[in-house]
Design an enzyme around this catalytic site. Structure first.
Site, PDB file in Angstrom:
ATOM      1  CB  SER A 146      -0.197  -4.261   8.505  1.00 21.77           C
ATOM      2  OG  SER A 146      -0.050  -5.596   8.118  1.00 21.77           O
ATOM      3  CG  ASP A 166      -1.842  -4.714   0.909  1.00 22.76           C
ATOM      4  OD1 ASP A 166      -1.227  -5.785   1.035  1.00 22.76           O
ATOM      5  OD2 ASP A 166      -2.047  -3.926   1.860  1.00 22.76           O
ATOM      6  CG  HIS A 222       1.090  -4.578   3.281  1.00 26.36           C
ATOM      7  ND1 HIS A 222      -0.212  -4.481   3.738  1.00 26.36           N
ATOM      8  CD2 HIS A 222       1.854  -4.850   4.384  1.00 26.36           C
ATOM      9  CE1 HIS A 222      -0.238  -4.701   5.044  1.00 26.36           C
ATOM     10  NE2 HIS A 222       0.995  -4.912   5.460  1.00 26.36           N
TER      11      HIS A 222
END
EC number: 3.4.11.5
Length: 321
Positions: free
Chosen positions: A110, A266, A294
């Site tokens: 991320s 995601d 995610h």
């Protein structure tokens, strides 16, 4: 499917002053003589948790975790001053030097993937390999997708809660509206905004909504740093010179062995960014997990990440995996 390695405690931890204002928490676990890897957490502002140590074989890896400026145990908490991408890149180098490590592997998902790319493109000679997950290139369209119009089509129920702190007349620019509240001197306004911002991400992070993740993201202390620091970075476009800087500079890291793990569904960091990065790094390995969103805790993503760390640690330092 792979499982997490057993829980371990750090063999050393400390606080490293990185500026007159900021001091960062760091820890080392695993094998002091193992291959060094630095874990770059998400957010920005997310901080580290003990589970992150368990993605690495503790008998073979020297595992370094640290809390980025303003996050976790680092001080001052939720501080926005002297807090930019390039401050964090500098901190990573200060930590590497402090630990007497010449080169290391870099692991990040991320926002951690954003920071991993910024760091490796600035210091490619210090990176032995990259393991990246849930790619976030911090381009304007990615920010707009998640915080303005896009993810809202998939999670309209959660989106209503995200909208609540912002009056309708300000909703044409949600980032700016949230920033005004997250930097308010009124503690109640700030707290309400921080929780709504944070819970939105916690709700959308998995293919199947996880109530325990929602409650973690609603925690006052976590949400304060997470929401404030994220919004600070996003309103400043990540402090990058151009919108696609991380893609433009991929030639600097083309020689570094890289694995990209991406959940097909995601919603927080859609797969288009992982695909763009893979095309910019054609020698990279892209692993698409077909039944995941995610979160790095989703079974398929977790398994792929542990498989990648195992393969990296088994190879000679300069070899491809």
């Amino acid at each position: 499917m792979r499982q997490l390695y057993p829980a371990i405690a750090p063999y050393q931890s400390g606080m490293l002053p990185v500026s007159a204002l900021h001091t960062i928490y760091y820890e080392q676990s695993g094998n002091p003589n193992g291959k060094p890897v630095v874990f770059l957490h998400g957010g920005p502002g997310g901080g580290t948790i003990p589970t992150y140590r368990q993605y690495f074989d503790p008998s073979k890896w020297r595992i370094i975790l640290f809390d980025q400026r303003g996050a976790g145990k680092s001080t001052p908490h939720a501080e926005l001053r002297e807090n930019t991408t390039w401050d964090l890149v500098s901190d990573i180098e200060k930590l590497r030097s402090h630990l007497n490590i010449d080169r290391w592997f870099v692991f990040g998902g991320s926002w951690g993937s954003t920071l991993s790319l910024a760091y490796s493109q600035t210091h490619p000679d210090r990176c032995l390999g990259l393991i990246l997950r849930g790619i976030f290139l911090l381009r304007r369209k990615e920010i707009l997708w998640f915080y303005q119009d896009g993810a809202s089509w998939i999670f309209p129920d959660a989106w209503e809660h995200y909208l609540e702190p912002i009056p309708p007349e300000e909703r044409d620019d949600m980032i700016s509206a949230y920033y005004r509240r997250l930097t308010s001197k009124d503690a109640e306004i700030r707290s309400t905004a921080a929780k709504a911002w944070s819970v939105w991400e916690g709700t959308t992070s998995r293919l199947i909504v996880d109530p325990s993740l929602q409650s973690k993201f609603a925690d006052d202390e976590f949400a304060d740093a997470f929401a404030r620091i994220e919004c600070h970075y996003f309103i400043n476009r990540g402090f990058f010179e151009t919108d696609d800087q991380l893609l433009q500079n991929c030639d600097r890291i083309a020689h570094i062995p890289t694995v990209i793990v991406q959940g097909r569904y995601d919603v927080v960091c859609p797969m288009t960014s992982a695909w763009a990065l893979h095309k910019a790094l054609p020698e990279s390995e892209l692993i698409v997990v077909p039944d995941a969103g995610h979160s790095m805790m989703e079974a398929g993503i977790l398994s792929a990440l542990i498989d990648a760390t195992d393969r990296f640690v088994a190879q000679k330092t300069n070899g491809k995996i």
